[in-house]
Motif scaffolding. Structure first.
Motif, mmCIF file in Angstrom:
data_model
loop_
_atom_site.group_PDB
_atom_site.id
_atom_site.type_symbol
_atom_site.label_atom_id
_atom_site.label_comp_id
_atom_site.label_asym_id
_atom_site.label_seq_id
_atom_site.Cartn_x
_atom_site.Cartn_y
_atom_site.Cartn_z
ATOM 1 N N ASN A 52 1.463 0.123 -2.480
ATOM 2 C CA ASN A 52 0.400 0.815 -1.766
ATOM 3 C C ASN A 52 0.959 2.019 -1.022
ATOM 4 O OD1 ASN A 52 -2.166 -1.052 -1.845
ATOM 5 N ND2 ASN A 52 -0.421 -2.410 -1.538
ATOM 6 N N VAL A 54 0.232 4.455 2.390
ATOM 7 C CA VAL A 54 -0.503 4.578 3.656
ATOM 8 C C VAL A 54 -0.089 5.870 4.351
ATOM 9 C CG1 VAL A 54 -0.756 2.084 3.975
ATOM 10 C CG2 VAL A 54 1.235 3.252 4.959
ATOM 11 N N PRO A 60 -4.932 3.519 4.195
ATOM 12 C CA PRO A 60 -4.617 3.960 2.831
ATOM 13 C C PRO A 60 -4.772 5.467 2.701
ATOM 14 C CG PRO A 60 -6.742 2.818 2.904
ATOM 15 C CD PRO A 60 -6.083 2.591 4.226
ATOM 16 N N TYR A 83 -4.428 5.254 -3.937
ATOM 17 C CA TYR A 83 -3.491 4.803 -2.914
ATOM 18 C C TYR A 83 -2.483 3.811 -3.503
ATOM 19 C CZ TYR A 83 -6.410 0.617 -2.742
ATOM 20 O OH TYR A 83 -7.107 -0.529 -3.084
ATOM 21 N N ASN A 84 -2.414 3.728 -4.843
ATOM 22 C CA ASN A 84 -1.490 2.815 -5.532
ATOM 23 C C ASN A 84 -0.514 3.597 -6.401
ATOM 24 O OD1 ASN A 84 -4.417 0.959 -6.420
ATOM 25 N ND2 ASN A 84 -3.122 0.546 -4.644
ATOM 26 N N VAL A 125 4.156 0.787 0.862
ATOM 27 C CA VAL A 125 4.043 -0.584 1.366
ATOM 28 C C VAL A 125 3.975 -1.548 0.187
ATOM 29 C CG1 VAL A 125 2.760 -2.190 2.817
ATOM 30 C CG2 VAL A 125 2.705 0.252 3.338
ATOM 31 N N LEU A 130 -3.458 -4.571 0.816
ATOM 32 C CA LEU A 130 -3.263 -3.748 2.004
ATOM 33 C C LEU A 130 -4.266 -4.172 3.079
ATOM 34 C CD1 LEU A 130 -1.664 -1.326 3.126
ATOM 35 C CD2 LEU A 130 -3.525 0.137 2.286
ATOM 36 N N THR A 132 -5.177 -3.001 5.933
ATOM 37 C CA THR A 132 -5.968 -1.978 6.626
ATOM 38 C C THR A 132 -7.005 -1.331 5.726
ATOM 39 O OG1 THR A 132 -4.227 -0.353 6.146
ATOM 40 C CG2 THR A 132 -4.131 -1.488 8.280
ATOM 41 N N LEU A 133 -7.097 -1.767 4.484
ATOM 42 C CA LEU A 133 -8.108 -1.247 3.561
ATOM 43 C C LEU A 133 -9.491 -1.753 3.955
ATOM 44 C CD1 LEU A 133 -8.455 0.300 0.797
ATOM 45 C CD2 LEU A 133 -8.339 -1.946 -0.279
ATOM 46 N N SER A 224 -1.281 -12.304 0.551
ATOM 47 C CA SER A 224 -2.520 -11.521 0.513
ATOM 48 C C SER A 224 -3.642 -12.201 1.287
ATOM 49 C CB SER A 224 -2.963 -11.317 -0.943
ATOM 50 O OG SER A 224 -1.914 -10.897 -1.771
ATOM 51 N N LEU A 474 0.627 -4.695 10.455
ATOM 52 C CA LEU A 474 1.214 -3.937 9.363
ATOM 53 C C LEU A 474 2.390 -3.096 9.849
ATOM 54 C CD1 LEU A 474 1.080 -3.282 6.379
ATOM 55 C CD2 LEU A 474 -0.541 -1.451 6.898
#
Length: 493
Positions: A52, A54, A60, A83-84, A125, A130, A132-133, A224, A474
């Protein structure tokens, strides 16, 4: 990332032609399994790590094109979301101290990539989802500029005829229930994929073994627990990926139509079983046809690409996927293990892979295989329970009945993993380094998911709301990730 496609929509004639070619490829593949020579000079392993991106606020950042330009390394590629990114690791042999060299190379590569990403305003990350997504992040352009992704999105929604409904609840009662008008939620699921090259006659044993052990992989490696601000399953990727790519309407689910993200429904006797199931059960999503004549190539003594069969296989998302590929003109077969989340650290990823390769070696060569003593339904229930509850899960295992996953690991599976790595020719110091991490997790009862959950709980106890606590967690997670110390040794706030 998957094979490239040339279009985002297809005619009825193209779909019909594709079906014909897939069936032809399947027939040729069946012939190859009985009469062709497959590459297997030495067992090779491979790894893919999805990551990820950020920004400085740990939200993201949808800038993978700029980040990849800055990294300028062909090992790094796009993934579904902007964002990947994905890191592809060249195949390597297992024996000796190759794993120690790989760990060093991965850290060097990721450190360099992160430095280059920071020059483009991003940070890398490694985490399963993620935290904060949030839904608002998908209100603007989020998908990577790749025809395959656009075609998949269009095909899934054309098959459904309606928006996706994402609905599941965590063990603590927090629930996510929301509609999605694209496959954007799928992009949240970032994983580590492990590849193992196997001989055709041994493929079924290795796939069955991988299915049997996949639940324990989830229990030990879960990372996750948060999605869209909710605390859900310890490995929420499993259920989220299933629902975020579901081509079935409610009525088709009620009819028992199989999902594209699939654990399977039976132990197999050949790799052919899996490819034949793909063709029999699943309509095409990306009906791209080639000009190849696989029959003519095979009869000329050459290995056909079977591109239609392979493309179709890439749109059936088994947690242990069969792979047919060609390198240097010779075909080979691989088991692609897609169970594990990314992160928390490279040493944790290496530990997860060492455990997998060691255990699968022994399970696949057992005189009395575990899958002859355990129903497939029990293996699937283990898988679901471990996705939900992680390292605290209880599983069924022959000879033990119902047992805690961490207890089963320490008592039975870790000794098996040590033996399996020795059978592979892996140096003892490699086994001790990585399997020691697995034992440490079991003794401490801590993996990535439990650490995240406890860190967020402590921040909330200090008065932070959930979004703030997720950002604070995070920030601490990134410190631990860069330390490359195993997650069970990280300090909590």
């Amino acid at each position: 990332m998957g094979a490239e496609v040339s279009s985002t929509s297809y005619s009825r004639e193209q779909r019909q032609r594709y079906r014909e070619k897939v069936h032809q490829d399947l027939d040729v593949f069946e012939r190859m399994l009985t009469q062709s020579s497959f590459e297997f000079d030495r067992p090779l392993t491979g790894m893919e790590i999805e990551l990820n991106l950020v920004d400085d606020k740990l939200d993201p950042t949808f800038t993978n094109a700029a980040v990849l330009d800055s990294i300028a390394d062909p090992d790094y590629q796009t993934e579904l979301g902007q964002y990947n990114i994905e890191l592809n690791v060249d195949p390597r042999p297992l024996p000796g101290t190759a794993a120690l060299d790989l760990e060093k190379d991965l850290r060097t590569s990721l450190n360099r990539a992160n430095q280059r990403a920071e020059e483009a305003g991003a940070h890398i990350v490694a985490i399963g989802i993620l935290p904060t997504l949030m839904p608002d992040h998908f209100s603007t352009e989020w998908m990577s500029a790749n025809a395959r992704y656009a075609a998949l999105n269009e095909a899934i929604f054309a098959a459904r005829g309606e928006d996706l409904w994402i609905d599941f609840e965590g063990p603590t009662g927090e629930r996510l229930a929301t509609y999605a008008d694209s496959i954007a939620p799928e992009s949240a699921c970032t994983s580590v994929q492990l590849h193992l090259q196997v001989q055709p006659l041994e493929f079924a044993d290795h796939w069955n073994a991988a299915q049997a052990i996949s639940s324990i992989q989830l229990a030990l490696g879960a990372n996750s627990p948060f999605f869209f601000g909710r605390q859900l399953w310890h490995e929420s990727r499993i259920e989220l990926f299933l629902q975020a790519t579901d081509t079935r309407s409610v009525e088709l689910k009620n009819q028992g139509v199989r999902p594209r993200v699939w654990f399977g429904e039976r132990w197999i006797t050949s790799i052919f079983d899996l490819f034949e199931e793909n063709v029999r059960y699943f309509p095409s999503l990306l009906p791209e046809t080639s000009d190849e004549d696989p029959v003519a190539l095979l009869e000329a003594g050459k290995a056909p690409e079977l591109s239609e069969l392979r493309l179709h296989n890439g749109t059936v998302y088994r947690w242990n996927r069969p792979i047919y590929d060609i390198v240097g003109g010779r075909p080979h077969l691989r088991v692609e293990n897609r169970v594990l989340p990314a992160g928390p650290t490279i040493i944790d990823c290496m530990a997860n892979s060492a455990f997998y390769y060691g255990v699968i070696k022994m399970l696949a060569s057992s005189d009395r295989p575990v899958w002859t003593r355990m129903s497939f339904a029990a293996a699937e229930e283990n898988f679901r329970q471990c996705a939900q509850r992680g390292i605290d899960s209880r599983v069924y295992w022959p000879g033990y009945g119902e047992v805690r996953a961490d207890e089963l690991t320490v008592r039975r599976l870790l000794p098996m993993a040590y033996e399996g790595l020795a059978e592979w020719g892996v140096a003892s110091e490699v086994a001790e380094r990585y399997l020691g991490v697995i034992e440490g997790r079991c003794r401490a009862g801590v993996n990535g998911a439990t650490w995240q959950i406890e860190a967020v709980r402590r921040f909330e106890e200090k008065g932070q709301d959930r979004p703030t606590a997720l950002h604070s967690m995070l920030e601490r997670y990134l410190e631990g990730m860069h330390s490359n110390e195993p997650v069970h040794t990280w300090e909590l706030p």
